[in-house]
Design a protein around this motif. Sequence first.
Motif, PDB file in Angstrom:
ATOM      1  N   VAL A  43       0.852  -1.196   0.000  1.00 26.14           N
ATOM      2  CA  VAL A  43       0.000   0.000   0.000  1.00 26.14           C
ATOM      3  C   VAL A  43       0.886   1.243   0.000  1.00 26.14           C
ATOM      4  N   ASN A  44       0.762   2.069  -1.019  1.00 26.56           N
ATOM      5  CA  ASN A  44       1.554   3.297  -1.082  1.00 26.56           C
ATOM      6  C   ASN A  44       1.265   4.207   0.098  1.00 26.56           C
ATOM      7  N   VAL A  45       2.324   4.787   0.673  1.00 19.41           N
ATOM      8  CA  VAL A  45       2.148   5.810   1.699  1.00 19.41           C
ATOM      9  C   VAL A  45       2.800   7.137   1.290  1.00 19.41           C
ATOM     10  N   GLU A  46       3.434   7.162   0.116  1.00 19.19           N
ATOM     11  CA  GLU A  46       4.041   8.397  -0.383  1.00 19.19           C
ATOM     12  C   GLU A  46       4.032   8.366  -1.907  1.00 19.19           C
ATOM     13  N   SER A  47       3.842   9.533  -2.520  1.00 15.68           N
ATOM     14  CA  SER A  47       3.805   9.632  -3.972  1.00 15.68           C
ATOM     15  C   SER A  47       5.189   9.894  -4.548  1.00 15.68           C
ATOM     16  N   GLN A  48       5.454   9.307  -5.731  1.00 15.29           N
ATOM     17  CA  GLN A  48       6.691   9.602  -6.447  1.00 15.29           C
ATOM     18  C   GLN A  48       6.609  10.936  -7.180  1.00 15.29           C
ATOM     19  N   GLN A  49       5.403  11.484  -7.285  1.00 20.45           N
ATOM     20  CA  GLN A  49       5.208  12.787  -7.907  1.00 20.45           C
ATOM     21  C   GLN A  49       4.797  13.796  -6.846  1.00 20.45           C
ATOM     22  N   ALA A  50       5.230  15.030  -6.997  1.00 18.58           N
ATOM     23  CA  ALA A  50       4.825  16.083  -6.071  1.00 18.58           C
ATOM     24  C   ALA A  50       3.352  16.445  -6.318  1.00 18.58           C
ATOM     25  N   PRO A  51       2.652  16.798  -5.230  1.00 15.85           N
ATOM     26  CA  PRO A  51       3.028  16.744  -3.812  1.00 15.85           C
ATOM     27  C   PRO A  51       3.137  15.293  -3.329  1.00 15.85           C
ATOM     28  N   SER A  52       4.082  15.059  -2.429  1.00 15.46           N
ATOM     29  CA  SER A  52       4.392  13.685  -2.040  1.00 15.46           C
ATOM     30  C   SER A  52       3.370  13.070  -1.083  1.00 15.46           C
ATOM     31  N   GLU A  53       2.668  13.903  -0.301  1.00 15.29           N
ATOM     32  CA  GLU A  53       1.718  13.361   0.671  1.00 15.29           C
ATOM     33  C   GLU A  53       0.444  12.886  -0.017  1.00 15.29           C
ATOM     34  N   LEU A  54      -0.044  11.708   0.390  1.00 14.36           N
ATOM     35  CA  LEU A  54      -1.258  11.151  -0.183  1.00 14.36           C
ATOM     36  C   LEU A  54      -2.504  11.762   0.460  1.00 14.36           C
ATOM     37  N   LEU A  55      -3.577  11.753  -0.325  1.00 11.00           N
ATOM     38  CA  LEU A  55      -4.904  12.030   0.209  1.00 11.00           C
ATOM     39  C   LEU A  55      -5.456  10.737   0.800  1.00 11.00           C
ATOM     40  N   TYR A  56      -6.155  10.843   1.919  1.00 11.11           N
ATOM     41  CA  TYR A  56      -6.729   9.640   2.518  1.00 11.11           C
ATOM     42  C   TYR A  56      -8.102   9.955   3.099  1.00 11.11           C
ATOM     43  N   LEU A  57      -8.897   8.926   3.223  1.00 11.17           N
ATOM     44  CA  LEU A  57     -10.168   9.002   3.938  1.00 11.17           C
ATOM     45  C   LEU A  57     -10.422   7.644   4.574  1.00 11.17           C
ATOM     46  N   VAL A  58     -10.721   7.644   5.858  1.00 13.20           N
ATOM     47  CA  VAL A  58     -11.113   6.431   6.575  1.00 13.20           C
ATOM     48  C   VAL A  58     -12.570   6.569   6.995  1.00 13.20           C
ATOM     49  N   ASP A  59     -13.378   5.612   6.603  1.00 13.48           N
ATOM     50  CA  ASP A  59     -14.782   5.562   6.995  1.00 13.48           C
ATOM     51  C   ASP A  59     -14.954   4.323   7.866  1.00 13.48           C
ATOM     52  N   GLU A  60     -15.113   4.528   9.175  1.00 14.03           N
ATOM     53  CA  GLU A  60     -15.193   3.401  10.108  1.00 14.03           C
ATOM     54  C   GLU A  60     -16.611   2.855  10.263  1.00 14.03           C
ATOM     55  N   ASP A  61     -17.543   3.374   9.487  1.00 14.22           N
ATOM     56  CA  ASP A  61     -18.900   2.822   9.449  1.00 14.22           C
ATOM     57  C   ASP A  61     -19.372   2.849   7.994  1.00 14.22           C
ATOM     58  N   PHE A  62     -18.613   2.155   7.145  1.00 11.11           N
ATOM     59  CA  PHE A  62     -18.836   2.185   5.705  1.00 11.11           C
ATOM     60  C   PHE A  62     -20.080   1.390   5.348  1.00 11.11           C
ATOM     61  N   ALA A  63     -20.976   2.018   4.607  1.00  9.98           N
ATOM     62  CA  ALA A  63     -22.204   1.360   4.156  1.00  9.98           C
ATOM     63  C   ALA A  63     -22.371   1.645   2.664  1.00  9.98           C
ATOM     64  N   HIS A  64     -22.292   0.597   1.859  1.00 10.33           N
ATOM     65  CA  HIS A  64     -22.382   0.754   0.406  1.00 10.33           C
ATOM     66  C   HIS A  64     -22.810  -0.591  -0.186  1.00 10.33           C
ATOM     67  N   PRO A  65     -23.577  -0.590  -1.276  1.00 14.69           N
ATOM     68  CA  PRO A  65     -24.028  -1.859  -1.869  1.00 14.69           C
ATOM     69  C   PRO A  65     -22.909  -2.801  -2.298  1.00 14.69           C
TER      70      PRO A  65
END
Length: 238
Positions: A43-65
């Motif tokens: 799992v990538n934790v850093e980008s090889q292209q700038a900007p280096s920091e990844l975008l993230y979202l954690v949904d601890e109550d995920f509900a989807h079909p």
Amino acid sequence: MPIAHYGVLAARAVDRRREGASDTPHYQIHLVDAGGTHFRAAVNVESQQAPSELLYLVDEDFAHPVTALLPATAAGWTALPSRAGGAALDFVRDKLLDRSAMRTLPPDLPGADNDLADLLDRQVLRAIDDPGAVLYVFGQRWPAEPTVPDKVFGFRPGNGVHDVHMNQGNSGRFTGDDGVWQDGALLIHLPGESRWTAVFLAFQSQSWHTDDRTGHTAGGPLPKPRGGTHRPHPAPRS
């Protein structure tokens, strides 16, 4: 062309490894399916292209079909056709996540609860400790290597999944990976708690305005990520 071997791995997490000091830092997860086959999810934790920091979202109550379309057990690897109406993921065309809620995090810093590896640790260690938990890793499978042990965990044959992130709207040399209905993500089913957790990752260099056929950037301004500050997640539910 789109990524070649898209699908989802359903397996139990048994170990993890933080690898922050390399050219392409990844968070590594060791998984085993119900048939005893070993896999590694990179799992990538850093980008090889700038900007280096990844975008993230954690949904601890995920509900989807999509959760109803996944194997109920640790069934191993399942190839997925990249089209709507099945279990394939598309961050742009499906209502999986709120893009405006994504934040950025550095890959690996000293201290607790302040980087992307910490965030992944929180979710994966919880799954390792729960014998009923099943991880669903969406991404691209790399070919099994019968004569080569896995370079991180040492199991044989080497075998695993990568591209566990958004796979469209790329720039530069990564545009060849663009496609629709082929995004990567990590879903964790916790049946004892009757809930799902979802972890979504994307690169800041990727566009969220993409062509419906090719997944290439379709023009228009690139939405700016909000913040860049990390807010600790709430304590695990009992």
